[in-house]
Design a protein around this motif. Sequence first.
Motif, PDB file in Angstrom:
ATOM      1  N   SER A 149       5.888   7.925  -8.926  1.00  0.00           N
ATOM      2  CA  SER A 149       4.979   8.765  -9.240  1.00  0.00           C
ATOM      3  C   SER A 149       3.431   7.869  -9.511  1.00  0.00           C
ATOM      4  O   SER A 149       2.547   8.156 -10.344  1.00  0.00           O
ATOM      5  N   LEU A 172       0.800  -1.274  -0.114  1.00  0.00           N
ATOM      6  CA  LEU A 172       0.003   0.062   0.112  1.00  0.00           C
ATOM      7  C   LEU A 172       0.793   1.396  -0.141  1.00  0.00           C
ATOM      8  O   LEU A 172       1.715   1.247   0.918  1.00  0.00           O
ATOM      9  N   VAL A 173       0.617   2.394  -0.841  1.00  0.00           N
ATOM     10  CA  VAL A 173       1.188   3.279  -0.883  1.00  0.00           C
ATOM     11  C   VAL A 173       0.480   4.628  -1.299  1.00  0.00           C
ATOM     12  O   VAL A 173      -0.689   4.441  -1.953  1.00  0.00           O
ATOM     13  N   GLN A 174       0.926   5.841  -1.208  1.00  0.00           N
ATOM     14  CA  GLN A 174       0.000   6.913  -1.184  1.00  0.00           C
ATOM     15  C   GLN A 174       0.282   7.277  -2.711  1.00  0.00           C
ATOM     16  O   GLN A 174       1.325   7.100  -3.335  1.00  0.00           O
ATOM     17  N   ALA A 175      -0.800   8.076  -3.241  1.00  0.00           N
ATOM     18  CA  ALA A 175      -0.367   8.588  -4.657  1.00  0.00           C
ATOM     19  C   ALA A 175       1.001   9.457  -4.537  1.00  0.00           C
ATOM     20  O   ALA A 175       0.989  10.458  -3.760  1.00  0.00           O
ATOM     21  N   ARG A 217      -3.580   0.822  -9.177  1.00  0.00           N
ATOM     22  CA  ARG A 217      -3.875  -0.400  -8.296  1.00  0.00           C
ATOM     23  C   ARG A 217      -4.156  -1.245  -9.264  1.00  0.00           C
ATOM     24  O   ARG A 217      -5.299  -1.298 -10.091  1.00  0.00           O
ATOM     25  N   VAL A 273      -2.917   1.782  -4.253  1.00  0.00           N
ATOM     26  CA  VAL A 273      -2.509   3.311  -4.341  1.00  0.00           C
ATOM     27  C   VAL A 273      -3.668   4.036  -3.926  1.00  0.00           C
ATOM     28  O   VAL A 273      -4.659   4.150  -4.168  1.00  0.00           O
ATOM     29  N   SER A 274      -3.687   4.655  -3.030  1.00  0.00           N
ATOM     30  CA  SER A 274      -4.558   5.613  -2.098  1.00  0.00           C
ATOM     31  C   SER A 274      -4.591   7.057  -2.685  1.00  0.00           C
ATOM     32  O   SER A 274      -3.328   7.619  -2.924  1.00  0.00           O
ATOM     33  N   SER A 275      -5.417   7.688  -2.663  1.00  0.00           N
ATOM     34  CA  SER A 275      -5.546   9.048  -3.088  1.00  0.00           C
ATOM     35  C   SER A 275      -5.289  10.156  -2.107  1.00  0.00           C
ATOM     36  O   SER A 275      -5.362   9.901  -0.926  1.00  0.00           O
ATOM     37  N   LYS A 333      -0.136   6.302  -9.141  1.00  0.00           N
ATOM     38  CA  LYS A 333      -1.357   7.064  -9.221  1.00  0.00           C
ATOM     39  C   LYS A 333      -2.421   5.800  -8.829  1.00  0.00           C
ATOM     40  O   LYS A 333      -2.315   4.893  -9.157  1.00  0.00           O
ATOM     41  N   PRO A 334      -3.672   6.429  -8.226  1.00  0.00           N
ATOM     42  CA  PRO A 334      -4.666   5.488  -7.928  1.00  0.00           C
ATOM     43  C   PRO A 334      -5.019   4.485  -9.091  1.00  0.00           C
ATOM     44  O   PRO A 334      -5.346   3.259  -8.944  1.00  0.00           O
ATOM     45  N   GLY A 338       3.686   8.406  -4.552  1.00  0.00           N
ATOM     46  CA  GLY A 338       5.003   7.444  -3.701  1.00  0.00           C
ATOM     47  C   GLY A 338       5.368   6.327  -4.874  1.00  0.00           C
ATOM     48  O   GLY A 338       5.301   6.656  -6.053  1.00  0.00           O
TER      49      GLY A 338
END
Length: 115
Positions: free
Chosen positions: A84, A11-14, A90, A113-115, A86-87, A16
């Motif tokens: 970089s 799991l990673v944030q947008a 996923r 990928v979370s927004s 993006k959601p 990342g």
Amino acid sequence: QVQLVESGGGLVQAGGSLRLSCVASGSIFSINTMAWYRQAPGKQRELVAGITRGGSTNYAESVKGRFTISRDNAKNTVYLQMNSLKPEDRAVYYCYVLKGRDSYWGQGTQVIVSS
């Protein structure tokens, strides 16, 4: 007769980054092409990036400039550096090997990928 073991998903944030690894073992002699595919919910599996033994690469248009595929032939390993994120990235990512006329697939690793 080829086993593929993947690692690096999660799991990673947008915005990342993640780095996926896939190690091939077993009857690995003469493996020429290694690649990464992905399958998002409700979509067909698609090619993300591929690389030949000689280092020639190709990428899906959606990941060009953000993802980099590489391989270490001595370690029988293929990598996918994903920047970089993006959601829409996923998906379940699958390692792929082509040896002669035989195809081999990894078990898949989830990338969220979370927004």
